[in-house]
Enzyme design. Structure first.
Site, mmCIF file in Angstrom:
data_model
loop_
_atom_site.group_PDB
_atom_site.id
_atom_site.type_symbol
_atom_site.label_atom_id
_atom_site.label_comp_id
_atom_site.label_asym_id
_atom_site.label_seq_id
_atom_site.Cartn_x
_atom_site.Cartn_y
_atom_site.Cartn_z
ATOM 1 N N ASP A 224 9.521 3.891 0.672
ATOM 2 C CA ASP A 224 8.869 2.777 1.516
ATOM 3 C C ASP A 224 9.048 1.075 1.936
ATOM 4 O O ASP A 224 7.646 0.947 0.073
ATOM 5 C CB ASP A 224 7.172 3.544 1.308
ATOM 6 C CG ASP A 224 7.058 4.505 1.433
ATOM 7 O OD1 ASP A 224 7.788 5.566 2.837
ATOM 8 O OD2 ASP A 224 6.844 5.446 1.094
ATOM 9 N N LEU A 225 8.826 0.542 2.466
ATOM 10 C CA LEU A 225 8.948 -0.417 2.049
ATOM 11 C C LEU A 225 7.981 -1.182 1.954
ATOM 12 O O LEU A 225 6.761 -1.548 2.088
ATOM 13 C CB LEU A 225 9.528 -1.211 3.758
ATOM 14 C CG LEU A 225 9.675 -3.111 3.613
ATOM 15 C CD1 LEU A 225 11.147 -2.719 3.161
ATOM 16 C CD2 LEU A 225 9.973 -3.010 5.251
ATOM 17 N N ASP A 226 7.840 -2.496 0.521
ATOM 18 C CA ASP A 226 6.676 -3.059 0.132
ATOM 19 C C ASP A 226 6.129 -2.501 -0.141
ATOM 20 O O ASP A 226 4.942 -2.685 -0.026
ATOM 21 C CB ASP A 226 6.396 -4.041 1.050
ATOM 22 C CG ASP A 226 7.832 -4.996 2.369
ATOM 23 O OD1 ASP A 226 7.603 -5.298 0.747
ATOM 24 O OD2 ASP A 226 7.702 -5.658 2.670
ATOM 25 N N GLU A 227 6.255 -0.831 -0.561
ATOM 26 C CA GLU A 227 4.759 0.071 -1.091
ATOM 27 C C GLU A 227 5.063 0.602 -2.241
ATOM 28 O O GLU A 227 4.070 1.262 -2.597
ATOM 29 C CB GLU A 227 4.855 0.616 0.469
ATOM 30 C CG GLU A 227 3.669 0.487 2.079
ATOM 31 C CD GLU A 227 3.722 1.375 2.032
ATOM 32 O OE1 GLU A 227 3.282 2.822 2.137
ATOM 33 O OE2 GLU A 227 3.641 1.136 4.078
#
Length: 282
Positions: A224-227
């Site tokens: 999950d990108l940047d999470e």
């Protein structure tokens, strides 16, 4: 006398600290620092212990006797030799300020890690790396070469015995296969604002909106990108009379400090994963 760091997590239960302390004492290992936390939401217990071994066979005794304790409490644990610096790979793109800062801190001894190599889809960081006697790998090609470059990444990690991968403003998105293969071993630095400005030229857009505070977030990388789970965050005030270049300079400084903090916490074995969150003993 040798120093070690013990980290562990397990379901919370009565007697964990006592059992750990007794096993260490029996192995002639003195506790110099201890932190623990029981999370009421997850029901998990976390512990980090800084240890000095009193005997030459202390580690062998501990290893042979602690497994029974770990099994009893269903622990995930690791005993780290504090003298060993984690082998690290830095990935960087066009903006090299975080990479340069990490190299400098390692040279000055303020970060406990060994930078084994730097890899990039640009040539901009080569001089800094090679001047520091660090191998530099140029992997161009962007999306079209993604599979090929990720194969090179895996090979480099294996060949250099890499433990930690740092995305020091690396602007290529890693595949789910890579993030899964190195879960809990990849740290990214991300510019974060209120409001959040994604995409190209975030500092210019933040300046245009007249933001009064900017920040940065260092986190573990997941699919999950940047999470991913957050390790450290930093903020800095912005004045109304600052121009775009001054805002960018402040932002890069926050990124440098925040990433360096996260790397220090990781390499000192102070970060434990707790689902979508982290427990940080600092």
């Amino acid at each position: 006398m040798s120093k070690f760091v013990l980290t562990l997590s397990c379901p919370d239960a009565l007697g964990i600290v006592a059992a750990v302390s007794q096993t260490l004492a029996n192995a002639k290992m003195n506790i110099e620092e201890s932190h623990q936390y029981g999370d009421p939401d997850s029901g998990k217990f976390f512990m980090r212990v800084g240890i000095r071994a009193q005997g030459s066979d202390s580690k062998n005794i501990f290893d042979s006797t602690f497994e029974a304790v770990a099994t009893k409490f269903h622990m995930q644990w690791h005993l780290y030799d504090a003298s060993i610096k984690p082998r690290t790979l830095i990935l960087v793109s066009k903006f090299d300020h975080c990479m340069v800062d990490l190299i400098y801190r390692c040279q000055r001894g303020s970060l406990h890690m060994d930078i084994a190599a730097v890899a990039s889809n640009h040539e901009i960081g080569r001089d800094w790396s090679e001047n520091a006697d660090i191998a530099y790998h140029y992997w161009p090609g962007g999306k079209e070469a993604k599979a090929e470059n990720e194969a090179k990444l895996k090979s480099l990690v294996e060949a250099e015995n890499i433990e930690l991968i740092i995305l020091a403003r690396y602007m290529q998105i890693l595949s789910p296969d890579i993030t899964a293969a190195y879960s809990g071993q990849i740290i990214n630095i991300h510019h974060s604002f209120l409001p959040s400005f994604k995409g190209a030229e975030p500092y210019s857009r933040a300046h245009a909106r007249g933001v009064k505070m900017i920040g940065a977030t260092a986190h573990f990388v997941t699919a999950d990108l940047d999470e991913g789970p957050i390790i450290s965050q930093g903020i800095e005030a912005i004045r109304h009379d600052m121009n775009v270049e001054e805002v960018i300079d402040v932002g890069r400084d926050v990124e440098r400090r925040t990433l360096a903090t996260a790397v220090r916490l990781y390499t000192e074995r102070r970060v434990l994963l707790n689902g979508l969150k982290t427990v940080v003993f600092d």
